[in-house]
Write a protein that holds these residues in place. Structure first.
Motif, short mmCIF file in Angstrom:
data_model
loop_
_atom_site.label_atom_id
_atom_site.label_comp_id
_atom_site.label_asym_id
_atom_site.label_seq_id
_atom_site.Cartn_x
_atom_site.Cartn_y
_atom_site.Cartn_z
N THR A 390 0.58 -1.22 0.05
CA THR A 390 -0.14 -0.19 -0.08
C THR A 390 0.79 1.16 -0.07
N PHE A 391 1.92 1.13 -0.08
CA PHE A 391 3.04 2.31 0.05
C PHE A 391 3.12 3.06 -1.07
N TRP A 392 2.89 2.47 -2.34
CA TRP A 392 3.59 3.14 -3.47
C TRP A 392 2.34 4.24 -4.16
N ASP A 393 1.00 3.83 -4.20
CA ASP A 393 0.01 4.66 -4.76
C ASP A 393 -0.08 5.98 -3.92
N PRO A 394 -0.40 6.10 -2.72
CA PRO A 394 -0.51 7.26 -1.71
C PRO A 394 0.72 8.29 -2.17
N ASN A 395 1.99 7.63 -2.13
CA ASN A 395 3.17 8.47 -2.34
C ASN A 395 3.14 9.01 -3.89
N ALA A 396 2.39 8.38 -4.64
CA ALA A 396 2.50 8.69 -6.38
C ALA A 396 1.45 9.91 -6.12
N ASN A 397 0.34 9.71 -5.36
CA ASN A 397 -0.62 10.59 -5.29
C ASN A 397 -0.09 12.05 -4.84
N ASN A 400 1.99 13.84 -7.12
CA ASN A 400 1.13 14.53 -8.25
C ASN A 400 0.59 15.84 -7.80
N LYS A 401 0.32 15.76 -6.36
CA LYS A 401 -0.40 16.85 -5.62
C LYS A 401 0.63 18.01 -5.37
N LEU A 402 2.01 17.68 -5.54
CA LEU A 402 2.92 18.60 -5.21
C LEU A 402 3.16 19.32 -6.53
N ILE A 403 3.01 18.99 -7.83
CA ILE A 403 3.37 19.35 -9.02
C ILE A 403 1.90 20.08 -9.54
N ALA A 404 0.91 19.73 -8.98
CA ALA A 404 -0.20 20.03 -9.69
C ALA A 404 -0.60 21.71 -9.61
N GLU A 405 -0.93 22.11 -10.72
CA GLU A 405 -1.23 23.60 -11.25
C GLU A 405 -1.83 24.38 -10.03
N GLU A 406 -2.88 23.72 -9.68
CA GLU A 406 -3.81 24.36 -8.31
C GLU A 406 -3.12 24.13 -7.20
N THR A 407 -2.16 23.74 -6.97
CA THR A 407 -1.63 23.60 -5.55
C THR A 407 -0.96 24.88 -5.29
N ASP A 408 -1.10 25.35 -4.06
CA ASP A 408 -0.50 26.50 -3.64
C ASP A 408 0.64 26.25 -2.78
N PRO A 409 1.81 26.37 -3.13
CA PRO A 409 3.08 25.98 -2.14
C PRO A 409 3.11 26.80 -0.71
N SER A 410 2.49 27.87 -0.59
CA SER A 410 2.54 28.75 0.60
C SER A 410 1.58 28.20 1.62
#
Length: 429
Positions: A390-397, A400-410
């Motif tokens: 179960t380790f891989w998919d949550p880390n992949a998600n 993807n969230k880190l690079i998502a355009e809608e994500t605000d790094p702040s």
């Protein structure tokens, strides 16, 4: 004769297919063994009454021709046996899944990543290694330990470099710039090139939390649930924000793509650097020529501190299908394919880092910029053993969230929630 095949023989006498761990007993025979020159020992009578032997071997696509050559050499060692071996392309990361889906249709001898061993052994689809003594003598202690469950060896170590490193075009990124992630991305941007890594693959994406201090610590007593070491939540969150900010600051330069895109990008002059593994060494070198550069992963700035990026490092193993119709032959072949000569050949032809102690000290390894970089990165890596499925998919998600355009790094609260959810999903809570 080495102490082998105790339960294999018992299973054959019971006229059943081999299933499970292969048993725990040892027995000895009076047969004389002979060295086959590959750091592995087997005599023709080790095959027992197996003849008209048909075996299937799974190997990565880029290694099929090398494995075919090695299998032909294996057959030549036993001219009194009729042996037919078919090598089929199969990625190591999917080997366990395919074996569990239908062991009877799977390969007799198969390559797989070290984190899959527990799952294969628990399901009873991998046979206990019959040539444990050979393995213990020739491979590194770390590789042998990773192949061992409950004091028994279940796999034949094949490589000791199942990790990743920074590969770069020296005409774009200098050796000095390769030390800092910020400098690597800036050099690629200035040069009009892409930086490529597979941020949406859990094998690579785990670096984001690992660098922040979240580390795996084997499995819980149930053998299924992932354990983690103690960590500082604020530190992990700040590190996730730092990665996300860089990816957004260098939008257009940073590209999340499969690793094969790195070598093709180098060839097309569109890629300046990337995070790749030794399995793509040949393609990367061919594409870059004299401009080929390799180094450990760089540091990243987190609130003014240069933090070394932490990766995952494991091993590649070769296993024997517990349902093989030719269990003796499969064991002998697996032992041969992981012996000294075959590991040396794959290090030379494919750039794979060996687990064999002798080959590790030879020029093919010590003179390799890639294997040197991976060894250096190994000092900053989490072992790829006892990893929950179960380790891989949550880390992949998470990646993807880190690079998502809608994500605000702040937005620290977003990353705190993302971290909490990732851990809960890994632990299947």
């Amino acid at each position: 004769m080495k102490k082998i095949f105790a339960v294999l023989l018992a299973s054959m006498m019971a006229a059943t297919a081999l299933v499970g761990c292969g048993g725990s007993g040892d027995s000895s025979t009076a047969s004389k063994t002979e060295s086959n020159g590959n750091g592995a020992s087997a005599a023709s009578n080790d095959f027992g009454d197996e003849d008209n032997i048909t075996l299937k071997v799974w190997a990565p696509d880029k290694a099929v021709s090398t494995f075919e050559k090695e299998c032909e050499a294996f057959k030549a060692l036993y001219p009194d046996k009729k042996i037919d071996i078919t090598v089929v392309a199969q990625t190591e990361k999917d080997a366990a899944t395919n074996l569990l889906n239908d062991a009877s249709a799977a390969a007799d001898v198969f390559g797989f990543a070290s984190d899959q061993l527990n799952k294969l052994q628990t399901a009873g689809v991998i046979a206990q290694a019959a040539y444990a003594e050979d393995i213990s003598k020739r491979d590194t202690a770390e590789a042998v330990s990773a192949a061992t469950i409950g004091g028994k060896i279940y796999a034949y170590p094949e490589t000791g470099d199942n990790g990743y490193y920074l590969v770069y075009d020296k005409s774009v990124v200098s050796d000095e710039q390769a030390g800092r992630f910020e400098d690597v991305l800036e050099a690629c941007k200035v040069g009009g090139k892409k930086f490529i890594m597979d941020a949406g693959d859990g094998f690579y994406a785990c670096m984001f939390t690992f660098t922040g201090g979240l580390k795996t610590d084997g499995l819980e007593d149930d053998g299924i649930t992932q354990k983690y070491t103690d960590y500082d939540e604020a530190e992990v969150v700040a590190t996730l924000q730092a990665f996300s900010k860089l990816m957004h600051d260098y939008k257009g330069t940073f590209q999340s793509l499969k690793t094969d895109a790195i070598s093709s990008g180098f060839a097309q002059k569109s890629c300046g650097a990337g995070i790749d593994g030794s399995w793509n060494t040949v393609a990367d070198k061919e594409a870059l020529g004299d401009n080929f550069g390799a180094a450990k992963l760089p540091t990243i700035d987190v609130n003014g501190e240069a933090k070394q990026i932490i990766s995952m490092l494991g091993y590649k193993f070769i296993g024997v299908n517990a349902s093989s119709k030719f269990p003796r032959s499969a064991q002998i072949l697996a032992n041969y394919l992981t012996g000294e000569e075959c590991q040396r050949e794959r290090a030379t032809e494919l750039g794979w880092g060996p687990s064999n102690q002798t080959v590790n000290g030879e020029e093919v390894v010590t003179g390799s910029a890639v294997l040197t970089a991976i060894a250096e990165q190994g000092k900053f890596a989490v072992p790829q053993v006892s990893i929950a499925s179960t380790f891989w998919d949550p880390n992949a998600n998470l990646g993807n969230k880190l690079i998502a355009e809608e994500t605000d790094p702040s937005n620290a609260d977003f990353f705190k929630e993302l971290l909490t959810d990732t851990i809960a999903n890994v632990r299947d809570e």
